[in-house]
Design an enzyme around this catalytic site. Structure first.
Site, PDB file in Angstrom:
ATOM      1  CB  VAL A   1      -0.414   4.672   7.884  1.00  8.76           C
ATOM      2  CG1 VAL A   1      -1.936   4.605   7.937  1.00  8.76           C
ATOM      3  CG2 VAL A   1       0.175   3.306   8.188  1.00  8.76           C
ATOM      4  CB  ILE A   2      -0.927   8.732   3.627  1.00  9.58           C
ATOM      5  CG1 ILE A   2       0.565   8.411   3.404  1.00  9.58           C
ATOM      6  CG2 ILE A   2      -1.226  10.191   3.284  1.00  9.58           C
ATOM      7  CD1 ILE A   2       1.021   8.493   1.970  1.00  9.58           C
TER       8      ILE A   2
ATOM      9  CB  THR B   1     -12.607   7.170   6.591  1.00  6.44           C
ATOM     10  OG1 THR B   1     -11.469   6.330   6.334  1.00  6.44           O
ATOM     11  CG2 THR B   1     -13.352   7.435   5.300  1.00  6.44           C
TER      12      THR B   1
ATOM     13  NE  ARG C   1       8.175  13.186   8.739  1.00  5.60           N
ATOM     14  CZ  ARG C   1       7.801  14.405   8.371  1.00  5.60           C
ATOM     15  NH1 ARG C   1       7.462  14.651   7.122  1.00  5.60           N
ATOM     16  NH2 ARG C   1       7.786  15.401   9.250  1.00  5.60           N
TER      17      ARG C   1
ATOM     18  CG  PHE D   1       6.584   1.525  14.040  1.00  2.00           C
ATOM     19  CD1 PHE D   1       5.536   0.777  13.527  1.00  2.00           C
ATOM     20  CD2 PHE D   1       6.385   2.891  14.234  1.00  2.00           C
ATOM     21  CE1 PHE D   1       4.327   1.370  13.205  1.00  2.00           C
ATOM     22  CE2 PHE D   1       5.174   3.496  13.915  1.00  2.00           C
ATOM     23  CZ  PHE D   1       4.146   2.730  13.406  1.00  2.00           C
TER      24      PHE D   1
ATOM     25  CG  PHE E   1      -4.658  -4.098   9.497  1.00  4.10           C
ATOM     26  CD1 PHE E   1      -4.966  -3.245  10.550  1.00  4.10           C
ATOM     27  CD2 PHE E   1      -5.302  -5.329   9.432  1.00  4.10           C
ATOM     28  CE1 PHE E   1      -5.882  -3.616  11.516  1.00  4.10           C
ATOM     29  CE2 PHE E   1      -6.224  -5.700  10.394  1.00  4.10           C
ATOM     30  CZ  PHE E   1      -6.515  -4.848  11.438  1.00  4.10           C
ATOM     31  CD  GLU E   2      -3.064  -6.715   5.651  1.00  2.58           C
ATOM     32  OE1 GLU E   2      -2.568  -5.669   5.192  1.00  2.58           O
ATOM     33  OE2 GLU E   2      -4.270  -6.807   5.970  1.00  2.58           O
TER      34      GLU E   2
ATOM     35  CG  HIS F   1      -9.059   2.416   6.728  1.00  2.15           C
ATOM     36  ND1 HIS F   1      -9.795   1.310   7.077  1.00  2.15           N
ATOM     37  CD2 HIS F   1      -8.025   1.945   5.999  1.00  2.15           C
ATOM     38  CE1 HIS F   1      -9.239   0.230   6.571  1.00  2.15           C
ATOM     39  NE2 HIS F   1      -8.144   0.586   5.925  1.00  2.15           N
TER      40      HIS F   1
ATOM     41  CG  PHE G   1      -2.155   0.752   1.123  1.00  2.00           C
ATOM     42  CD1 PHE G   1      -3.350   0.099   0.857  1.00  2.00           C
ATOM     43  CD2 PHE G   1      -2.164   2.135   1.250  1.00  2.00           C
ATOM     44  CE1 PHE G   1      -4.535   0.809   0.739  1.00  2.00           C
ATOM     45  CE2 PHE G   1      -3.341   2.850   1.132  1.00  2.00           C
ATOM     46  CZ  PHE G   1      -4.527   2.189   0.880  1.00  2.00           C
TER      47      PHE G   1
HETATM   48  N1  INI Z   1      -2.476   0.453   4.422  1.00  3.41           N
HETATM   49  C1  INI Z   1      -1.315   1.141   4.461  1.00  3.41           C
HETATM   50  O1  INI Z   1      -0.244   0.526   4.511  1.00  3.41           O
HETATM   51  N2  INI Z   1      -1.328   2.497   4.452  1.00  3.41           N
HETATM   52  C2  INI Z   1      -2.483   3.213   4.404  1.00  3.41           C
HETATM   53  O2  INI Z   1      -2.430   4.465   4.373  1.00  3.41           O
HETATM   54  C3  INI Z   1      -3.711   2.505   4.374  1.00  3.41           C
HETATM   55  N3  INI Z   1      -4.953   3.244   4.313  1.00  3.41           N
HETATM   56  O3  INI Z   1      -4.950   4.455   4.513  1.00  3.41           O
HETATM   57  O4  INI Z   1      -6.018   2.661   4.082  1.00  3.41           O
HETATM   58  C4  INI Z   1      -3.674   1.099   4.378  1.00  3.41           C
HETATM   59  N4  INI Z   1      -4.817   0.377   4.337  1.00  3.41           N
HETATM   60  C5  INI Z   1      -4.812  -1.046   4.036  1.00  3.41           C
HETATM   61  C6  INI Z   1      -4.576  -1.900   5.269  1.00  3.41           C
HETATM   62  O5  INI Z   1      -3.238  -1.842   5.684  1.00  3.41           O
HETATM   63  C7  INI Z   1      -4.905  -3.376   4.988  1.00  3.41           C
HETATM   64  O6  INI Z   1      -4.056  -3.850   3.978  1.00  3.41           O
HETATM   65  C8  INI Z   1      -6.349  -3.603   4.566  1.00  3.41           C
HETATM   66  O7  INI Z   1      -7.227  -2.984   5.487  1.00  3.41           O
HETATM   67  C9  INI Z   1      -6.650  -5.134   4.511  1.00  3.41           C
HETATM   68  O8  INI Z   1      -6.503  -5.718   5.809  1.00  3.41           O
END
Ligand code: INI
Length: 150
Positions: free
Chosen positions: A71-72, A76, A117, A103, A47-48, A78, A12
């Site tokens: 993660v940007i 929402t 960054r 991290f 998230f993974e 999320h 992502f």
């Molecule tokens: N994952 C990221 O690595 N960065 C993000 O900014 C992000 N946003 O913003 O949604 C993001 N979402 C996906 C998440 O990590 C999972 O892959 C997804 O929810 C499936 O579990």
């Protein structure tokens, strides 16, 4: 320093994470650590990162695990879930397994902050993450030495 390092990278925002990975690889090279000494695995998103890091750490086959991602903030909530769970999960891996798990994840308000960054020449969180891993390995070794003197 040689040995097995694992680098986990989020797909992502790969425009950013590919630069973080380049920074990490440059940092390994600057420390005389060749490509034979680390493996790279891509995961869908930040998230993974913790679940795979935990699985890898439990094998006790890695000196350190470096998690890279970006993660940007969007419109929402999320962002909060992904960034929070990722940070918490990565810390949990370190605490529960004793394997330094770093991290190297950008958590930014916007793309501009992320771009600032992940520069290959300037500040690069990926590069910092590798240096943090090496410092933690040394710190752990220092602790072992102290423990043997007690
Ligand atoms: N994952 C990221 O690595 N960065 C993000 O900014 C992000 N946003 O913003 O949604 C993001 N979402 C996906 C998440 O990590 C999972 O892959 C997804 O929810 C499936 O579990």
């Amino acid at each position: 320093m040689s040995g097995n390092f694992l680098v986990l990278v989020s797909k992502f925002n790969d425009f950013i994470t590919r630069s973080l990975l380049a920074g990490a690889e440059a940092a390994f090279e600057s420390q005389g650590i060749s490509k034979d000494n680390y493996k790279i695995i891509w995961v869908p998103g930040c998230f993974e990162l913790p679940s795979l890091a935990m699985e890898a750490a439990k094998t006790q086959k890695f000196k350190a695990i470096i998690c890279l991602g970006a993660v940007i903030r969007g419109e929402t909530t999320h962002y909060d879930y992904v960034a929070g769970e990722c940070a918490h999960g990565v810390m949990r891996v370190s605490m529960e397994t004793g394997v330094p798990t770093i991290f190297g994840v950008l958590t930014t308000e916007n793309m501009e902050q992320a771009l600032a960054r992940c520069g290959v020449k300037g500040a690069n969180k990926g590069s910092e993450a590798v240096h943090s891993a090496l410092e933690m390995i040394k710190a752990k070794n220092s602790l072992r030495e102290i423990e043997t003197c007690l």
